[in-house]
Every structure is written in C-alpha cells, then in structure tokens.
Design a protein around this motif. Structure first.
Motif, PDB file in Angstrom:
ATOM      1  N   UNK A  17       0.830  -1.209   0.000  1.00 42.58           N
ATOM      2  CA  UNK A  17       0.000   0.000   0.000  1.00 42.58           C
ATOM      3  C   UNK A  17       0.863   1.256   0.000  1.00 42.58           C
ATOM      4  N   UNK A  18       1.897   1.260   0.827  1.00 45.05           N
ATOM      5  CA  UNK A  18       2.746   2.444   0.896  1.00 45.05           C
ATOM      6  C   UNK A  18       3.551   2.631  -0.396  1.00 45.05           C
ATOM      7  N   UNK A  19       3.995   1.529  -0.972  1.00 52.92           N
ATOM      8  CA  UNK A  19       4.674   1.655  -2.270  1.00 52.92           C
ATOM      9  C   UNK A  19       3.709   2.197  -3.315  1.00 52.92           C
ATOM     10  N   UNK A  20       2.459   1.775  -3.247  1.00 45.71           N
ATOM     11  CA  UNK A  20       1.441   2.199  -4.209  1.00 45.71           C
ATOM     12  C   UNK A  20       1.254   3.708  -4.208  1.00 45.71           C
ATOM     13  N   UNK A  21       1.407   4.352  -3.049  1.00 45.51           N
ATOM     14  CA  UNK A  21       1.248   5.811  -2.990  1.00 45.51           C
ATOM     15  C   UNK A  21       2.591   6.537  -3.067  1.00 45.51           C
ATOM     16  N   UNK A  22       3.646   5.792  -3.434  1.00 45.90           N
ATOM     17  CA  UNK A  22       4.938   6.430  -3.668  1.00 45.90           C
ATOM     18  C   UNK A  22       5.830   6.559  -2.457  1.00 45.90           C
ATOM     19  N   UNK A  23       5.561   5.754  -1.408  1.00 46.19           N
ATOM     20  CA  UNK A  23       6.359   5.865  -0.183  1.00 46.19           C
ATOM     21  C   UNK A  23       6.781   4.469   0.289  1.00 46.19           C
ATOM     22  N   UNK A  24       7.670   3.859  -0.473  1.00 45.16           N
ATOM     23  CA  UNK A  24       8.172   2.520  -0.162  1.00 45.16           C
ATOM     24  C   UNK A  24       8.858   2.499   1.197  1.00 45.16           C
ATOM     25  N   UNK A  25       8.705   1.399   1.917  1.00 45.46           N
ATOM     26  CA  UNK A  25       9.372   1.261   3.211  1.00 45.46           C
ATOM     27  C   UNK A  25      10.886   1.376   3.054  1.00 45.46           C
ATOM     28  N   UNK A  26      11.491   2.061   3.989  1.00 39.43           N
ATOM     29  CA  UNK A  26      12.942   2.229   4.001  1.00 39.43           C
ATOM     30  C   UNK A  26      13.618   0.864   4.136  1.00 39.43           C
ATOM     31  N   UNK A  27      14.523   0.571   3.214  1.00 41.32           N
ATOM     32  CA  UNK A  27      15.303  -0.668   3.147  1.00 41.32           C
ATOM     33  C   UNK A  27      14.452  -1.924   2.981  1.00 41.32           C
ATOM     34  N   UNK A  28      13.322  -1.799   2.309  1.00 45.17           N
ATOM     35  CA  UNK A  28      12.508  -2.972   1.968  1.00 45.17           C
ATOM     36  C   UNK A  28      12.987  -3.503   0.616  1.00 45.17           C
ATOM     37  N   UNK A  29      13.878  -4.483   0.674  1.00 48.00           N
ATOM     38  CA  UNK A  29      14.537  -4.954  -0.544  1.00 48.00           C
ATOM     39  C   UNK A  29      13.558  -5.521  -1.558  1.00 48.00           C
ATOM     40  N   UNK A  30      12.558  -6.248  -1.080  1.00 49.81           N
ATOM     41  CA  UNK A  30      11.628  -6.886  -2.024  1.00 49.81           C
ATOM     42  C   UNK A  30      10.863  -5.862  -2.857  1.00 49.81           C
ATOM     43  N   UNK A  31      10.610  -4.691  -2.291  1.00 44.37           N
ATOM     44  CA  UNK A  31       9.830  -3.681  -2.999  1.00 44.37           C
ATOM     45  C   UNK A  31      10.664  -2.468  -3.428  1.00 44.37           C
ATOM     46  N   UNK A  32      11.985  -2.621  -3.417  1.00 43.99           N
ATOM     47  CA  UNK A  32      12.850  -1.569  -3.949  1.00 43.99           C
ATOM     48  C   UNK A  32      13.283  -0.522  -2.959  1.00 43.99           C
ATOM     49  N   UNK A  33      12.946  -0.691  -1.692  1.00 42.46           N
ATOM     50  CA  UNK A  33      13.298   0.310  -0.694  1.00 42.46           C
ATOM     51  C   UNK A  33      14.747   0.272  -0.253  1.00 42.46           C
ATOM     52  N   UNK A  34      15.517  -0.709  -0.776  1.00 41.47           N
ATOM     53  CA  UNK A  34      16.946  -0.780  -0.464  1.00 41.47           C
ATOM     54  C   UNK A  34      17.770   0.102  -1.394  1.00 41.47           C
ATOM     55  N   UNK A  35      17.096   0.807  -2.296  1.00 42.85           N
ATOM     56  CA  UNK A  35      17.736   1.773  -3.185  1.00 42.85           C
ATOM     57  C   UNK A  35      17.515   3.177  -2.639  1.00 42.85           C
ATOM     58  N   UNK A  36      18.329   4.136  -3.073  1.00 40.80           N
ATOM     59  CA  UNK A  36      18.143   5.522  -2.652  1.00 40.80           C
ATOM     60  C   UNK A  36      17.028   6.114  -3.513  1.00 40.80           C
ATOM     61  N   UNK A  37      15.842   6.198  -2.939  1.00 45.31           N
ATOM     62  CA  UNK A  37      14.673   6.650  -3.689  1.00 45.31           C
ATOM     63  C   UNK A  37      14.449   8.153  -3.582  1.00 45.31           C
ATOM     64  N   UNK A  38      14.973   8.771  -2.537  1.00 41.33           N
ATOM     65  CA  UNK A  38      14.860  10.221  -2.360  1.00 41.33           C
ATOM     66  C   UNK A  38      16.179  10.744  -1.815  1.00 41.33           C
ATOM     67  N   UNK A  39      16.518  11.971  -2.188  1.00 41.52           N
ATOM     68  CA  UNK A  39      17.711  12.574  -1.621  1.00 41.52           C
ATOM     69  C   UNK A  39      18.603  13.189  -2.668  1.00 41.52           C
ATOM     70  N   UNK A  40      19.855  13.399  -2.301  1.00 38.11           N
ATOM     71  CA  UNK A  40      20.805  14.091  -3.157  1.00 38.11           C
ATOM     72  C   UNK A  40      21.740  13.108  -3.834  1.00 38.11           C
ATOM     73  N   UNK A  41      22.610  13.630  -4.654  1.00 35.58           N
ATOM     74  CA  UNK A  41      23.615  12.798  -5.330  1.00 35.58           C
ATOM     75  C   UNK A  41      24.975  12.918  -4.651  1.00 35.58           C
ATOM     76  N   UNK A  42      25.039  13.633  -3.529  1.00 37.82           N
ATOM     77  CA  UNK A  42      26.315  13.832  -2.843  1.00 37.82           C
ATOM     78  C   UNK A  42      26.846  12.507  -2.301  1.00 37.82           C
ATOM     79  N   UNK A  43      28.144  12.328  -2.406  1.00 41.10           N
ATOM     80  CA  UNK A  43      28.777  11.106  -1.927  1.00 41.10           C
ATOM     81  C   UNK A  43      28.551  10.898  -0.432  1.00 41.10           C
TER      82      UNK A  43
END
Length: 348
Positions: free
Chosen positions: A257-283
């Motif tokens: 449900x949260x992924x459906x509204x654009x707010x994937x759980x933080x570090x939820x690997x199965x649903x892509x939350x293990x990627x940096x979905x929001x933020x900057x490009x700074x190292x």
C-alpha cells in the motif's frame, strides 16, 4: 494468502505448485472453474472461485479469474502459499520473548529475522518450532500450524497473539476476520508524506509478473479489499516516520500500500526500498544511507500495538512494545541528519 482461521494476515512466503494441467488438444472453450471441478479431487466450484479471487490460479504464468475460458495447450497451475506436503514441525529450544501469558493465550514480541512458520527454505528455526518446544498441545489452525492466529513477515518485528486452546483460536480468529482487533505498526518510509494523515484503499493480489511481490489492482474482482490508515509521526525531509492502523491484514499490506502511494518502506529490498529513492547525489549522503542500511538491515516496520478482547474474560486487552533498537538507531540518525542539513523541502 490460503484461507485460515483468520485469512487477513501478512505472509512472507513463496508460492508452491500443487497442481499442473496442460489442456489437451481438442478441448472446447470452457470456464476454468468448471474445468477444474472435474480435475481436482474433493473440490467445489466455490473453493475454486475463491482460489481464483485470491490469485492462486495461473494460466500460462498469469493469474486468471474464475470465468477465464481454457483453450487447447493452456498450462494451468494452482499455486498456494504452503507446500503440497504435510509440514512436520520439529520442536526446537529457541528463546521466545513473551510479553504476556495466561491459560488461554500468550503475546510474543517477535524478533526481526525470525520466520513465523515453516515454509519454502525455512523448515527450522521458526517461531512455530519454538512454540512446539515450549508449549504442548497448542491448537492447530486450518493449515495445521500450532497456535498461530495471524502472522507477520520474517523481517518485520513486533507483536503476535498465540492461542493456547481451541476456543481461544476460534474466538481470536473471529476478531481478526471481523476487523475488531487493533493493530498499529510503525514504519519509516521514503519521501515526505504530504498529508498528516490519510487512508489507502485498494485490492491486493499477487503481482502479475513477480510472484514474490503483491500489488494493488483497480479491478475489484482481483485480489481482496485492503484498507490502511496512516498518520505522520515525524518528518525528516527525505524520509517520514508514520503510524499505520490496519483495518484489514492482507499479504504485505503495509508494504504494498505504501509503495502504491509512492512511499516505499525504508530498506525494503523486495519492494525496492533498499535503493536511494529520495535525496541528493552527494557522496556523503550515499555514505549516510549505506550506514543507515547497515544499522537497519531489513525493512523499517514494527508491529508496535496489538489489542484484542480476551477470549475467556471478555476484557479488552491492549499491548504495546518499544521500537526495537535497530529502528530506534536509524530514526535517530535521520533525526540528526535532518537537523544538521535543514533537509525539510517538500519531497514526494
């Protein structure tokens, strides 16, 4: 998500193939529910239609409705969340964090990483194996799993109620099915959730292409209705801490449900939350996120509160737990980061 005493539960299982048919040459077009009635032992049309509604009937690797008409050379498969053989539960001396216990029920605070019941790839080391060791003669649910009234995912921590008698199993299961139990989860999600509170509604069923995932479907005939109420607790700019109240409890409901509204759980690997979905490009930001993932090596979800009516006394019982240390630590990291970086712009 097979029907049990309480069908509204979260699972973290793969699906298992129970039956496979290849439609023979010369077969006339026929509704799949009618076709399977003749092919499956001890089946009824109602059971088959329920299986289709739950997304368990596949034709050529795509879930179909009960009115699908089979044609020659179609490959029909029945996939269920439990293995096609009877599970043997071996008692194992595994510690259980018991929050409350009496003669009728017990409340367990499950640690992250513990699978609730034996299943694909996890036949030992589960909560059910531990329960079988510590308690004798626990009642079996309809899937023959001792004590279980509901379930949560392997990497979700938090409260579970366990029935110790047949009467308690029935009484508690009816509460979950009637949506009278109280279930609050705490989640850290990607993005700045704009509304302070809201409700997410949408039928949930197995993803068409990735059967390890669930998905939201607009078609009311696919999957089961699901309702999640949420409230923002704290904003950190690129992530948000929220409380979720479950009206239903479908497979991976909060996660999907949260992924459906654009707010994937933080570090939820199965649903892509293990990627940096929001933020900057700074190292340095990437390093910060990596440190957060190491601190919390799982999805940021905890079953914090559970309220049920006691099966014997009729008393309303409400249990609450602290957030586990890994979630506390990662929330504190975000709290400090947001303060030091003034990271409070409106993120979707």
């Amino acid at each position: 998500m097979t029907e049990e005493h309480t069908p509204e539960v979260e699972l973290d299982d793969d699906l298992f193939e129970h039956f496979r048919f290849e439609i023979p040459k010369g077969q006339e077009f026929l509704r799949i529910d009618k076709y399977l009635m003749h092919m499956l032992p001890n089946s009824t049309r109602n059971k088959i239609q329920n299986a289709a509604t739950n997304g368990n009937i596949y034709v050529n690797d795509v879930p179909v409705k009960s009115n699908y008409k089979v044609k020659p050379f179609d490959v029909v498969r029945i996939l269920l969340s439990h293995p096609p053989f009877e599970n043997r539960v071996d008692p194992e001396n595994i510690p259980i964090n018991i929050v409350y216990e009496d003669d009728t029920l017990l409340l367990v605070n499950k640690e992250p990483g513990m699978v609730v019941h034996p299943g694909h790839g996890n036949y030992t080391g589960t909560l059910v194996n531990a329960l079988a060791y510590h308690f004798e003669n626990l009642p079996l649910n309809s899937s023959e799993r001792p004590g279980l009234v509901h379930r949560i995912d392997k990497d979700t921590s938090g409260l579970l109620v366990i029935a110790k008698t047949e009467a308690a199993m029935t009484h508690l299961a009816k509460q979950f099915e009637a949506k009278t139990s109280e279930r609050e989860y705490i989640a850290l999600v990607w993005g700045n959730v704009k509304e302070d509170e809201g409700t997410i509604e949408g039928n949930i069923a197995r993803h068409v292409k990735d059967r390890m995932q669930m998905a939201v479907f607009a078609d009311d005939e696919i999957g089961k209705p699901a309702v999640t109420h949420y409230k923002v607790l704290e904003r950190f700019g690129y992530v948000t801490l929220i409380s979720c109240q479950l009206e239903t409890g479908r497979t991976h409901q909060i996660r999907v449900h949260l992924k459906h509204i654009g707010h994937t759980l933080f570090n939820d690997e199965r649903y892509g939350g293990h990627l940096i979905l929001k933020g900057t490009t700074f190292t340095k930001y990437k390093q910060f996120i990596d440190n957060c993932f190491k601190t919390l090596p799982r999805q940021a979800l905890h079953a914090k509160t559970l309220g049920v009516v006691h099966p014997t006394t009729g008393e309303l019982m409400r249990f609450d737990t602290d957030l586990p240390q890994d979630m506390q630590d990662v929330i504190e990291k975000w709290r400090n980061y947001s303060k030091s970086h003034n990271n409070d712009e409106d993120e979707d």
